[in-house]
Design an enzyme around this catalytic site. Structure first.
Site, short mmCIF file in Angstrom:
data_model
loop_
_atom_site.label_atom_id
_atom_site.label_comp_id
_atom_site.label_asym_id
_atom_site.label_seq_id
_atom_site.Cartn_x
_atom_site.Cartn_y
_atom_site.Cartn_z
N GLY A 22 0.82 -1.22 0.00
CA GLY A 22 0.00 0.00 0.00
C GLY A 22 0.85 1.25 0.00
O GLY A 22 0.53 2.21 0.70
N SER A 25 -0.10 5.63 -1.74
CA SER A 25 -0.74 6.82 -1.19
C SER A 25 -0.80 6.74 0.33
O SER A 25 -0.50 5.70 0.92
CB SER A 25 -2.15 7.01 -1.78
N ASP A 73 -2.94 -6.83 -6.15
CA ASP A 73 -4.10 -6.78 -5.26
C ASP A 73 -3.87 -7.77 -4.12
O ASP A 73 -3.91 -8.98 -4.31
CB ASP A 73 -5.37 -7.13 -6.04
N LEU A 74 -3.62 -7.23 -2.95
CA LEU A 74 -3.23 -8.06 -1.81
C LEU A 74 -4.37 -8.95 -1.29
O LEU A 74 -4.12 -9.85 -0.49
CB LEU A 74 -2.72 -7.17 -0.67
N SER A 152 -3.85 -0.07 14.50
CA SER A 152 -4.60 1.18 14.66
C SER A 152 -5.00 1.28 16.12
O SER A 152 -5.10 0.26 16.81
CB SER A 152 -5.84 1.09 13.77
N TYR A 165 -13.26 -3.99 10.56
CA TYR A 165 -11.93 -3.36 10.46
C TYR A 165 -11.27 -3.36 11.84
O TYR A 165 -10.09 -3.71 11.99
CB TYR A 165 -12.11 -1.93 9.93
N ALA A 168 -10.02 -6.71 12.82
CA ALA A 168 -8.78 -7.03 12.09
C ALA A 168 -7.60 -6.32 12.72
O ALA A 168 -6.51 -6.90 12.88
CB ALA A 168 -8.93 -6.64 10.61
N LYS A 169 -7.80 -5.05 13.09
CA LYS A 169 -6.68 -4.26 13.65
C LYS A 169 -6.26 -4.80 15.02
O LYS A 169 -5.07 -4.75 15.37
CB LYS A 169 -7.07 -2.78 13.73
N1 LIG Z 1 -5.06 7.30 8.27
C1 LIG Z 1 -5.39 6.99 9.49
O1 LIG Z 1 -5.93 7.81 10.23
C2 LIG Z 1 -5.07 5.61 10.05
C3 LIG Z 1 -5.31 5.39 11.39
C4 LIG Z 1 -5.01 4.15 11.94
C5 LIG Z 1 -4.48 3.15 11.14
N2 LIG Z 1 -4.29 3.39 9.82
C6 LIG Z 1 -3.73 2.27 9.03
O2 LIG Z 1 -2.61 2.70 8.29
C7 LIG Z 1 -2.54 1.98 7.07
C8 LIG Z 1 -2.49 2.97 5.90
O3 LIG Z 1 -3.69 3.73 5.96
P1 LIG Z 1 -3.88 5.05 5.12
O4 LIG Z 1 -4.74 5.93 5.96
O5 LIG Z 1 -2.62 5.54 4.58
O6 LIG Z 1 -4.81 4.48 3.93
P2 LIG Z 1 -4.94 4.97 2.41
O7 LIG Z 1 -6.24 4.44 1.94
O8 LIG Z 1 -4.68 6.42 2.32
O9 LIG Z 1 -3.76 4.18 1.70
C9 LIG Z 1 -3.79 2.79 1.65
C10 LIG Z 1 -2.99 2.32 0.45
O10 LIG Z 1 -3.13 0.90 0.38
C11 LIG Z 1 -3.53 0.53 -0.92
N3 LIG Z 1 -4.34 -0.67 -0.87
C12 LIG Z 1 -5.55 -0.80 -0.26
N4 LIG Z 1 -6.03 -2.03 -0.51
C13 LIG Z 1 -5.11 -2.68 -1.26
C14 LIG Z 1 -5.06 -3.98 -1.85
N5 LIG Z 1 -6.06 -4.85 -1.72
N6 LIG Z 1 -3.95 -4.31 -2.56
C15 LIG Z 1 -2.94 -3.42 -2.71
N7 LIG Z 1 -2.96 -2.18 -2.19
C16 LIG Z 1 -4.03 -1.82 -1.48
C17 LIG Z 1 -4.33 1.72 -1.43
O11 LIG Z 1 -4.41 1.73 -2.85
C18 LIG Z 1 -3.55 2.89 -0.86
O12 LIG Z 1 -2.51 3.29 -1.71
C19 LIG Z 1 -3.77 1.08 7.03
O13 LIG Z 1 -3.42 -0.21 7.49
C20 LIG Z 1 -4.71 1.75 7.99
O14 LIG Z 1 -5.64 0.85 8.55
C21 LIG Z 1 -4.56 4.60 9.25
#
Ligand SMILES: NC(=O)c1ccc[n+]([C@@H]2O[C@H](COP(=O)([O-])OP(=O)(O)OC[C@H]3O[C@@H](n4cnc5c(N)ncnc54)[C@H](O)[C@@H]3O)[C@@H](O)[C@H]2O)c1
Length: 258
Positions: A22, A25, A73-74, A152, A165, A168-169
């Site tokens: 991922g 982005s 695609d994971l 998370s 979600y 999972a976390k």
């Molecule tokens: N942003 C937050 O506030 C926050 C808070 C707690 C935890 N997180 C965790 O941090 C991690 C990143 O989150 P984020 O906010 O940057 O999310 P985001 O959606 O901005 O980025 C996630 C990236 O993962 C990629 N992705 C998603 N599903 C995919 C798949 N099946 N195969 C390949 N790539 C895939 C997306 O295309 C994207 O580029 C996640 O695990 C999220 O749960 C985020």
């Protein structure tokens, strides 16, 4: 905070092969850029090809070691395993795995069918296990490694609107501890990171209303939004040899949420 010249440099990360899921982005993008700035060899997987191209172009322009990107695609574990085999044939081995990809699409209690449960677990948990399983033999061959799983704080705070979600976390933290004890003898460290509300582009676009931001700031000790780059800095430390005795842990990065 914005002055990157004042950020830590970890000599142990130079030339290390780092796999980030991922990475096109959000927090993953910041992680890819942070490792590239340490002159690590980054390999990242995602499904957003255009965004991935932009990340690579930015790093190339800055003169960093060009990352390697593969569309993957994971949620398709067989395709993911194939991609990993291909990647392992191109590099001498893997030193660091950052299991970052996730999907926090909102879902009510009522709308979760067995199929949706499986989809959400596939998007948030299953690939973390199979990525670790695929990387560990290579890390063993290199004499050690560091695995960082993105969890998370959502399972600790009273959160609503994403029950699967959140499950999972929470599971990621348990899996982290199980893996840490499974591979500790191989000098492989396993930790997880538990971010709070991080100001990513997607959060900004989809959920960050004025009301939600006010709620976040009321909850946090720090009265500003936490940035993806700040999460990336914690990940760098956990990947580097400077954290060589740290394993089996989960690190909260949330601006002091209560
Ligand atoms: N942003 C937050 O506030 C926050 C808070 C707690 C935890 N997180 C965790 O941090 C991690 C990143 O989150 P984020 O906010 O940057 O999310 P985001 O959606 O901005 O980025 C996630 C990236 O993962 C990629 N992705 C998603 N599903 C995919 C798949 N099946 N195969 C390949 N790539 C895939 C997306 O295309 C994207 O580029 C996640 O695990 C999220 O749960 C985020």
């Amino acid at each position: 905070m914005k002055d990157e010249s004042r950020s830590a440099v970890y000599p142990s990360l130079e030339g290390r092969v780092v796999v980030v899921t991922g990475g096109a982005s959000g927090i993953g993008e910041a992680i890819v850029e942070a490792f590239a700035a340490q002159d690590a060899q980054v390999v990242f997987l995602d499904i957003q090809d255009d965004a991935a191209d932009q990340v690579m172009e930015r790093i190339r322009r800055r003169g960093g070691r060009t990352p390697f990107y593969r569309h993957c695609d994971l949620t398709d574990i067989v395709a993911t395993q194939r991609t990993i085999r291909e990647m392992l044939s191109l590099y001498p081995g893997v030193d660091v795995l950052v299991n970052n990809a996730g999907n926090d699409t909102r879902h009510t209690l009522e709308e979760v069918t067995p199929e949706i449960w499986d989809q959400l677990m596939a998007a948030n948990l299953k690939h973390q296990f199979f990525m670790a399983q695929a990387m560990i033999p290579s890390m063993r061959g290199r004499g050690g490694g560091s695995l960082i799983n993105m969890s998370s704080i959502s399972w600790v705070i009273p959160s609503t609107g994403v029950p699967v979600y959140v499950a999972a976390k929470a599971a990621i933290v348990g899996m982290t501890r199980a893996l840490a004890h499974t591979v500790g003898k191989d000098n492989i460290r396993v930790n997880s990171v538990m971010p709070g509300a991080i100001l990513t582009e997607r959060q900004r676009r989809l959920w960050l209303t004025r009301e939600y931001q006010a709620e976040v700031l009321a909850r946090q000790a720090l009265k500003r939004m936490i940035l993806p780059e700040e999460v990336a800095k914690l990940v760098l430390f956990l990947a580097s040899d400077d954290s060589s005795a740290i394993t089996n842990q989960s690190y909260v990065i949330d601006g002091g949420w209560i």
